[in-house]
Motif scaffolding. Structure first.
Motif, PDB file in Angstrom:
ATOM      1  N   THR A 106      18.332 -17.089  -9.730  1.00  0.00           N
ATOM      2  CA  THR A 106      18.277 -16.186 -10.881  1.00  0.00           C
ATOM      3  C   THR A 106      17.209 -16.640 -11.874  1.00  0.00           C
ATOM      4  N   ASP A 107      17.149 -17.939 -12.120  1.00  0.00           N
ATOM      5  CA  ASP A 107      16.126 -18.463 -13.032  1.00  0.00           C
ATOM      6  C   ASP A 107      14.724 -18.197 -12.497  1.00  0.00           C
ATOM      7  N   MET A 108      14.534 -18.420 -11.207  1.00  0.00           N
ATOM      8  CA  MET A 108      13.230 -18.183 -10.609  1.00  0.00           C
ATOM      9  C   MET A 108      12.874 -16.704 -10.646  1.00  0.00           C
ATOM     10  N   ALA A 109      13.861 -15.842 -10.434  1.00  0.00           N
ATOM     11  CA  ALA A 109      13.611 -14.400 -10.458  1.00  0.00           C
ATOM     12  C   ALA A 109      13.192 -13.951 -11.856  1.00  0.00           C
ATOM     13  N   ARG A 110      13.779 -14.534 -12.894  1.00  0.00           N
ATOM     14  CA  ARG A 110      13.395 -14.165 -14.257  1.00  0.00           C
ATOM     15  C   ARG A 110      11.933 -14.537 -14.515  1.00  0.00           C
ATOM     16  N   ARG A 111      11.574 -15.762 -14.133  1.00  0.00           N
ATOM     17  CA  ARG A 111      10.201 -16.202 -14.360  1.00  0.00           C
ATOM     18  C   ARG A 111       9.211 -15.378 -13.542  1.00  0.00           C
ATOM     19  N   THR A 112       9.567 -15.113 -12.297  1.00  0.00           N
ATOM     20  CA  THR A 112       8.684 -14.345 -11.422  1.00  0.00           C
ATOM     21  C   THR A 112       8.534 -12.922 -11.924  1.00  0.00           C
ATOM     22  N   GLY A 113       9.654 -12.309 -12.294  1.00  0.00           N
ATOM     23  CA  GLY A 113       9.605 -10.932 -12.776  1.00  0.00           C
ATOM     24  C   GLY A 113       8.794 -10.771 -14.039  1.00  0.00           C
ATOM     25  N   ALA A 114       8.798 -11.817 -14.896  1.00  0.00           N
ATOM     26  CA  ALA A 114       8.035 -11.742 -16.140  1.00  0.00           C
ATOM     27  C   ALA A 114       6.536 -11.635 -15.871  1.00  0.00           C
ATOM     28  N   GLU A 115       6.074 -12.203 -14.742  1.00  0.00           N
ATOM     29  CA  GLU A 115       4.665 -12.100 -14.368  1.00  0.00           C
ATOM     30  C   GLU A 115       4.399 -10.897 -13.471  1.00  0.00           C
ATOM     31  N   LEU A 116       5.353 -10.633 -12.594  1.00  0.00           N
ATOM     32  CA  LEU A 116       5.148  -9.578 -11.605  1.00  0.00           C
ATOM     33  C   LEU A 116       5.156  -8.187 -12.231  1.00  0.00           C
ATOM     34  N   GLY A 117       6.082  -7.940 -13.143  1.00  0.00           N
ATOM     35  CA  GLY A 117       6.205  -6.617 -13.733  1.00  0.00           C
ATOM     36  C   GLY A 117       4.925  -6.093 -14.360  1.00  0.00           C
ATOM     37  N   PRO A 118       4.276  -6.866 -15.224  1.00  0.00           N
ATOM     38  CA  PRO A 118       3.033  -6.384 -15.839  1.00  0.00           C
ATOM     39  C   PRO A 118       1.917  -6.122 -14.825  1.00  0.00           C
ATOM     40  N   ILE A 119       1.848  -6.910 -13.772  1.00  0.00           N
ATOM     41  CA  ILE A 119       0.805  -6.697 -12.763  1.00  0.00           C
ATOM     42  C   ILE A 119       1.018  -5.375 -12.047  1.00  0.00           C
ATOM     43  N   HIS A 173      20.674  -9.736 -15.295  1.00  0.00           N
ATOM     44  CA  HIS A 173      19.722  -8.684 -14.928  1.00  0.00           C
ATOM     45  C   HIS A 173      18.310  -9.243 -14.845  1.00  0.00           C
ATOM     46  N   VAL A 174      17.715  -9.151 -13.680  1.00  0.00           N
ATOM     47  CA  VAL A 174      16.348  -9.632 -13.466  1.00  0.00           C
ATOM     48  C   VAL A 174      15.450  -8.482 -13.011  1.00  0.00           C
ATOM     49  N   HIS A 175      15.840  -7.255 -13.337  1.00  0.00           N
ATOM     50  CA  HIS A 175      15.044  -6.096 -12.953  1.00  0.00           C
ATOM     51  C   HIS A 175      13.708  -6.097 -13.694  1.00  0.00           C
ATOM     52  N   LEU A 176      12.700  -5.525 -13.071  1.00  0.00           N
ATOM     53  CA  LEU A 176      11.372  -5.447 -13.662  1.00  0.00           C
ATOM     54  C   LEU A 176      11.358  -4.388 -14.756  1.00  0.00           C
ATOM     55  N   ASP A 177      10.538  -4.619 -15.751  1.00  0.00           N
ATOM     56  CA  ASP A 177      10.393  -3.666 -16.845  1.00  0.00           C
ATOM     57  C   ASP A 177       8.919  -3.292 -16.948  1.00  0.00           C
ATOM     58  N   GLY A 178       8.502  -2.411 -16.031  1.00  0.00           N
ATOM     59  CA  GLY A 178       7.098  -2.029 -16.002  1.00  0.00           C
ATOM     60  C   GLY A 178       6.797  -0.731 -16.704  1.00  0.00           C
ATOM     61  N   GLY A 179       7.838  -0.035 -17.145  1.00  0.00           N
ATOM     62  CA  GLY A 179       7.626   1.210 -17.862  1.00  0.00           C
ATOM     63  C   GLY A 179       7.288   2.392 -16.974  1.00  0.00           C
ATOM     64  N   HIS A 180       7.481   2.248 -15.647  1.00  0.00           N
ATOM     65  CA  HIS A 180       7.191   3.339 -14.721  1.00  0.00           C
ATOM     66  C   HIS A 180       8.437   3.658 -13.900  1.00  0.00           C
ATOM     67  N   ASP A 181       8.616   4.912 -13.601  1.00  0.00           N
ATOM     68  CA  ASP A 181       9.733   5.337 -12.762  1.00  0.00           C
ATOM     69  C   ASP A 181       9.291   5.263 -11.305  1.00  0.00           C
ATOM     70  N   ASP A 182       9.642   4.169 -10.654  1.00  0.00           N
ATOM     71  CA  ASP A 182       9.215   3.959  -9.270  1.00  0.00           C
ATOM     72  C   ASP A 182      10.295   4.332  -8.265  1.00  0.00           C
ATOM     73  N   GLY A 183      11.410   4.875  -8.739  1.00  0.00           N
ATOM     74  CA  GLY A 183      12.495   5.255  -7.840  1.00  0.00           C
ATOM     75  C   GLY A 183      13.433   4.141  -7.480  1.00  0.00           C
ATOM     76  N   GLY A 184      13.268   2.968  -8.098  1.00  0.00           N
ATOM     77  CA  GLY A 184      14.139   1.840  -7.790  1.00  0.00           C
ATOM     78  C   GLY A 184      15.478   1.931  -8.488  1.00  0.00           C
ATOM     79  N   LEU A 185      16.313   0.931  -8.237  1.00  0.00           N
ATOM     80  CA  LEU A 185      17.634   0.879  -8.850  1.00  0.00           C
ATOM     81  C   LEU A 185      17.527   0.262 -10.244  1.00  0.00           C
TER      82      LEU A 185
END
Length: 225
Positions: free
Chosen positions: A76-89, A202-214
């Motif tokens: 969970t900790d790794m997912a938070r850190r990863t998502g913080a970088e992955l989402g903006p990209i 919750h470690v979901h991405l916050d990219g501001g786009h509706d990509d159809g995910g959960l």
């Protein structure tokens, strides 16, 4: 004729009366009862006591559960850190596609370096419970798909101008698939935390786009533990 007379009462044999059991007989009976009770208890204990194999299996299961609980926290900790970088990209790739342009090479290079680092985190995963392995595999698949999206948009800069929009659009589709895959794994990881007593995480991405995910379930962070 002389009359027969019965045998005098003082000469008749008295009838046998049932006597009380002796103290020796009673003691022997009590001893037998005690021995039987002890034997019954020993047999019951031997039957009910888990054998060495069952005890070993129980210890292994307890160790696995403890190890998995720790892995859930670490993942969970790794997912938070990863998502913080992955989402903006992923959001930036989508934005460039919607604008119909190719990002600058220096910016794309930064994305590629970041994706290499994020992908490397999943190179040697630990062995855990099936549900935890599935969540980890989903996150890894999302990161790898995101890396492909970045590589795809990087190639757009080497294409003729008339082919670039199609290449950038392909990168955006790959980014959306990465975000969707991540959302599924994040939902699974949220449930794992609830089951482990950690509450909603919750470690979901916050990219501001509706990509159809959960999307996240909206429950308060840490609740439900």
């Amino acid at each position: 004729m002389s009359r027969r007379t019965g045998r005098p009462s003082h000469l008749s044999t008295p009838s046998a009366r049932p006597g009380r059991p002796s103290a020796r007989v009673l003691a022997a009976g009590a001893a037998v009862a005690v021995v039987l009770a002890l034997l019954g208890g020993l047999v019951g204990y031997a039957v009910g006591r888990p054998g060495a194999t069952e005890a070993g299996i129980a210890e292994l299961r307890a160790a696995d559960a403890e190890r998995d609980a720790q892995q859930i926290v670490e993942l969970t900790d790794m997912a938070r850190r990863t998502g913080a970088e992955l989402g903006p990209i992923l959001a930036a790739v989508t934005d460039e596609s919607e604008a119909g342009r190719v990002p600058e090479a220096a910016r794309v290079d930064e994305w590629q370096q970041a994706m290499k680092r994020l992908t490397a985190q999943f190179a040697d995963p630990p062995s855990g419970m099936t549900a935890t392995n599935v969540a980890r595999g989903g996150l890894r698949g999302a990161v790898e798909q995101a890396a492909v999206a970045v590589d795809t948009i990087a190639l757009a800069g080497n294409l003729p101008a008339d082919r670039r929009p199609e290449q950038v659009a392909l990168a955006a589709r790959q980014a959306a698939l990465a975000a969707t895959t991540w959302s599924v794994a994040a939902t699974q990881l949220d449930q794992l935390n609830i089951d482990a007593g950690n509450g909603h995480q919750h470690v979901h991405l916050d990219g501001g786009h509706d990509d159809g995910g959960l999307p996240p379930d909206g429950e308060a962070e840490g609740s439900g533990g």
